[in-house]
Design a protein around this motif. Structure first.
Motif, PDB file in Angstrom:
ATOM      1  N   MET A   1     -15.158  -4.255   7.484  1.00  0.00           N
ATOM      2  CA  MET A   1     -13.929  -3.463   7.557  1.00  0.00           C
ATOM      3  C   MET A   1     -12.756  -4.380   7.907  1.00  0.00           C
ATOM      4  O   MET A   1     -12.742  -4.962   8.977  1.00  0.00           O
ATOM      5  CB  MET A   1     -14.086  -2.402   8.640  1.00  0.00           C
ATOM      6  CG  MET A   1     -12.863  -1.579   8.868  1.00  0.00           C
ATOM      7  SD  MET A   1     -13.136  -0.351  10.141  1.00  0.00           S
ATOM      8  CE  MET A   1     -13.907  -1.290  11.448  1.00  0.00           C
TER       9      MET A   1
ATOM     10  N   ARG B   1     -12.251   4.758   3.409  1.00  0.00           N
ATOM     11  CA  ARG B   1     -12.158   3.709   4.439  1.00  0.00           C
ATOM     12  C   ARG B   1     -11.077   3.988   5.470  1.00  0.00           C
ATOM     13  O   ARG B   1     -11.171   3.575   6.623  1.00  0.00           O
ATOM     14  CB  ARG B   1     -11.840   2.363   3.761  1.00  0.00           C
ATOM     15  CG  ARG B   1     -12.916   1.899   2.821  1.00  0.00           C
ATOM     16  CD  ARG B   1     -12.409   0.748   1.959  1.00  0.00           C
ATOM     17  NE  ARG B   1     -13.486   0.151   1.183  1.00  0.00           N
ATOM     18  CZ  ARG B   1     -13.911   0.623   0.006  1.00  0.00           C
ATOM     19  NH1 ARG B   1     -13.346   1.699  -0.520  1.00  0.00           N
ATOM     20  NH2 ARG B   1     -14.887   0.034  -0.630  1.00  0.00           N
TER      21      ARG B   1
ATOM     22  N   ASP C   1     -10.429  -4.417   3.010  1.00  0.00           N
ATOM     23  CA  ASP C   1     -11.763  -4.966   2.711  1.00  0.00           C
ATOM     24  C   ASP C   1     -11.694  -6.038   1.624  1.00  0.00           C
ATOM     25  O   ASP C   1     -12.496  -6.055   0.688  1.00  0.00           O
ATOM     26  CB  ASP C   1     -12.730  -3.843   2.290  1.00  0.00           C
ATOM     27  CG  ASP C   1     -13.175  -3.026   3.495  1.00  0.00           C
ATOM     28  OD1 ASP C   1     -12.961  -3.475   4.641  1.00  0.00           O
ATOM     29  OD2 ASP C   1     -13.735  -1.931   3.298  1.00  0.00           O
TER      30      ASP C   1
END
Ligand SMILES: Nc1ncnc2c1ncn2[C@@H]1O[C@H](COP(=O)(O)OP(=O)(O)OP(=O)(O)O)[C@@H](O)[C@H]1O
Ligand SMILES: [Mg+2]
Length: 267
Positions: free
Chosen positions: A1, A77, A62
């Protein structure tokens, strides 16, 4: 992440709102954006959410340029709560949280037990379950803000970008939501970036603080370092000082409620 950008600039037409902005997400940490009205906090958050394309530089999520990713890829995300979110009229609190899961629930897969559990948790932890069936338009400002936070939680993203999440809340809910944000980072490893006006709340809850002035970063460090200079006074044009109420506790900014000079603030 990961979420990062290096020296991005954002323009609205001919006017530059953000100059050479640097940011690197610290996983599982809380990063506060502070600064006067119009200093670029919302602009920075919108750029980090992939909603505005920088005039120069790019935001990478990412390891990929965020502007090349689909809404669904981003939403899995990252959840973004704008300063003034808008929803279709008639939408209820629960529907808002439900539709926030669009990135996880597709045509092939409907809502399962995991989705239901998450939605119930999101409604419960923001204190909106009691009026989950009511329309957003029928709520008070603070109730509506909590409904939006609940939807951001229901999205189940590892990164939360929150634009002034506590601005309409009474002091009880401000503490509750900040505590929730704190627990999300410490217990679940969620990374949080939030614009926040209350300097003392920012200092006590954030692991890192960026201070913006006129679209430029003038400070980017741990909260305690903010107390070591007079930036808060000069940037906000106020008089005050940092005090340590209990030895070892985070520094507390004590503002003098009088003008720095006789003239009005002239931005
Ligand atoms: N959609 C827009 N079009 C043109 N200018 C804009 C737009 N949005 C913001 N601006 C300008 O960009 C600058 C930064 O605005 P931004 O909303 O990022 O500030 P902010 O730090 O979030 O302020 P606040 O504390 O009031 O929320 C301001 O000068 C503002 O007037
Ligand atoms: Mg703003």
């Amino acid at each position: 992440m990961s979420l990062a950008c290096s020296k991005i600039s954002i323009d609205y037409g001919q006017r530059r709102a953000l100059f050479d902005f640097d940011f690197a997400l610290q996983p599982g940490r809380i990063h506060g954006l502070i600064g006067p009205n119009g200093s670029g906090k919302s602009t920075a958050l919108q750029a980090l959410a992939g909603l505005i394309k920088p005039a120069s530089g790019s935001v990478e999520l990412d390891g990929r340029q965020i502007t090349t990713m689909s809404r669904r890829e981003i939403a899995r995300r990252l959840a973004f709560l704008p300063q003034q979110p808008s929803a279709p009229e008639e939408m209820t609190v629960e529907q808002l949280a439900r539709q926030a899961r669009f990135a996880h629930v597709g045509l092939l897969r409907g809502y399962g037990p995991h989705d239901e559990k998450l939605i119930a948790w999101a409604l419960e932890s923001t204190g909106v379950s009691d009026f989950a069936g009511r329309g957003l338009q029928e709520l008070s400002g603070g109730e509506r803000q909590r409904a939006w936070i609940s939807a951001a939680l229901a999205q189940e993203a590892r990164i939360l970008l929150l634009d002034e999440p506590t601005s309409y809340l009474d002091i009880g809910y401000q503490v509750e939501i900040l505590d929730l944000i704190h627990r999300l980072s410490r217990d679940r490893g969620v990374s949080i970036v939030m614009a926040i006006h209350d300097i003392n709340q920012a200092i006590s809850v954030c692991d890192r603080i960026s201070l913006l002035q006129g679209g430029r970063l003038v400070f980017d460090d741990e909260p305690r370092a903010l107390a070591a200079n007079n930036l808060v006074e000069t940037v906000f044009r106020i008089r005050g000082r940092f005090v340590e109420i209990t030895p070892g506790s985070p520094p507390h900014f004590d503002v003098e409620l009088a003008r720095w000079s006789d003239g009005a603030r002239d931005h």
